[in-house]
Write an enzyme that holds these catalytic residues in place. Sequence first.
Site, PDB file in Angstrom:
ATOM      1  N   HIS A 242       9.429  -2.262   1.134  1.00 21.82           N
ATOM      2  CA  HIS A 242       9.869  -3.631   1.413  1.00 21.82           C
ATOM      3  C   HIS A 242      10.414  -4.287   0.142  1.00 21.82           C
ATOM      4  O   HIS A 242      11.431  -4.973   0.167  1.00 21.82           O
ATOM      5  CB  HIS A 242       8.695  -4.463   1.933  1.00 21.82           C
ATOM      6  CG  HIS A 242       8.423  -4.286   3.394  1.00 21.82           C
ATOM      7  ND1 HIS A 242       9.398  -4.403   4.352  1.00 21.82           N
ATOM      8  CD2 HIS A 242       7.260  -4.034   4.058  1.00 21.82           C
ATOM      9  CE1 HIS A 242       8.855  -4.222   5.549  1.00 21.82           C
ATOM     10  NE2 HIS A 242       7.578  -3.992   5.392  1.00 21.82           N
TER      11      HIS A 242
ATOM     12  N   HIS B 281       4.635   2.000   1.683  1.00 26.99           N
ATOM     13  CA  HIS B 281       5.325   1.180   2.679  1.00 26.99           C
ATOM     14  C   HIS B 281       5.669  -0.195   2.108  1.00 26.99           C
ATOM     15  O   HIS B 281       6.804  -0.669   2.245  1.00 26.99           O
ATOM     16  CB  HIS B 281       4.431   1.029   3.917  1.00 26.99           C
ATOM     17  CG  HIS B 281       4.891  -0.003   4.889  1.00 26.99           C
ATOM     18  ND1 HIS B 281       5.546   0.312   6.057  1.00 26.99           N
ATOM     19  CD2 HIS B 281       4.777  -1.371   4.883  1.00 26.99           C
ATOM     20  CE1 HIS B 281       5.835  -0.798   6.717  1.00 26.99           C
ATOM     21  NE2 HIS B 281       5.372  -1.836   6.027  1.00 26.99           N
ATOM     22  N   GLU B 282       4.711  -0.828   1.456  1.00 30.13           N
ATOM     23  CA  GLU B 282       4.945  -2.166   0.916  1.00 30.13           C
ATOM     24  C   GLU B 282       5.985  -2.151  -0.193  1.00 30.13           C
ATOM     25  O   GLU B 282       6.813  -3.063  -0.299  1.00 30.13           O
ATOM     26  CB  GLU B 282       3.627  -2.765   0.415  1.00 30.13           C
ATOM     27  CG  GLU B 282       2.589  -3.008   1.496  1.00 30.13           C
ATOM     28  CD  GLU B 282       3.114  -3.902   2.604  1.00 30.13           C
ATOM     29  OE1 GLU B 282       3.949  -4.789   2.326  1.00 30.13           O
ATOM     30  OE2 GLU B 282       2.705  -3.709   3.764  1.00 30.13           O
TER      31      GLU B 282
ATOM     32  N   GLU C 268      10.291  -3.132   9.577  1.00 32.29           N
ATOM     33  CA  GLU C 268       9.037  -2.374   9.536  1.00 32.29           C
ATOM     34  C   GLU C 268       9.302  -0.881   9.732  1.00 32.29           C
ATOM     35  O   GLU C 268       8.723  -0.039   9.047  1.00 32.29           O
ATOM     36  CB  GLU C 268       8.059  -2.885  10.594  1.00 32.29           C
ATOM     37  CG  GLU C 268       7.443  -4.233  10.284  1.00 32.29           C
ATOM     38  CD  GLU C 268       6.718  -4.260   8.954  1.00 32.29           C
ATOM     39  OE1 GLU C 268       5.997  -3.303   8.634  1.00 32.29           O
ATOM     40  OE2 GLU C 268       6.898  -5.245   8.218  1.00 32.29           O
TER      41      GLU C 268
END
Length: 269
Positions: free
Chosen positions: A131, A127-128, A193
Amino acid sequence: MSFIQLALLLGILTALFLAIGFFFAGFAGMTIGLVIALLTNLIAYWYSDSFVLRLYRAKPYENKKLRLMIDKLAKKHDIPKPKLYFVDTDVPNAFATGRSPKHSAVAVTRGLIDKLNDGEVEAVLAHELSHVKHRDTLVSTMAATIGGAITWLAYMFWFGSDENRNIISYLLLFILAPLAAMMIRLSITRSREYLADRGGAQIADPLKLASALEKISESVKSNPMRGNASASHLFIVNPFAAGNLAHLFSTHPRTEERVKRLKAIAYAE
């Protein structure tokens, strides 16, 4: 995040600097606000990642297992390998920062390593890195830095002038300036997100990411992080205590909705 979106964000934040300066000190104050805005934008672009890492006392971290995870996920995302940092708190969480994929870093907390299993940790890292790939970290860290500077500017004019201390100046100082900066962060982070969840689910197990979000959210409810919450929107889940208006002013979507979407992705495969 496109160049146009970044320019729009910086333009709005700069306008807030000018408005605060003009209200308290006319054209002279507006000039001061413009100079401070330009300096803040430049500093935020080049050093906002360092600011965030120092804010949470993140230290470079040597962990072979996590290093291998990050290297594998970075290869899947087709981005350079980010640096790894460690935040010494038992609240499980993680965040990414950096102005570009070539200058990025991922920070994990002690709680994330201790309380989540390897599959969940890998999903959080996926997930990070999503980003990082989509350059969300640049805008998010700059918004955190500039948002704080807006409030500082309002305080500077407030204490430097006795003439305009009325009900409007109270509203501007204590409500409107911080609220405007926060609303800009909200407009960035909620949609990003969801996209980062989807990006993470494409290279890791979506059910593991859903499980990680649930565990992190439950841990935060019982043991929220203490400290400066100005960059809370960078974390995968807001690690700070929430009030009664939590959802209205939350920088993150509801965990339940995120989990629902991740399960839909998993079961559609």
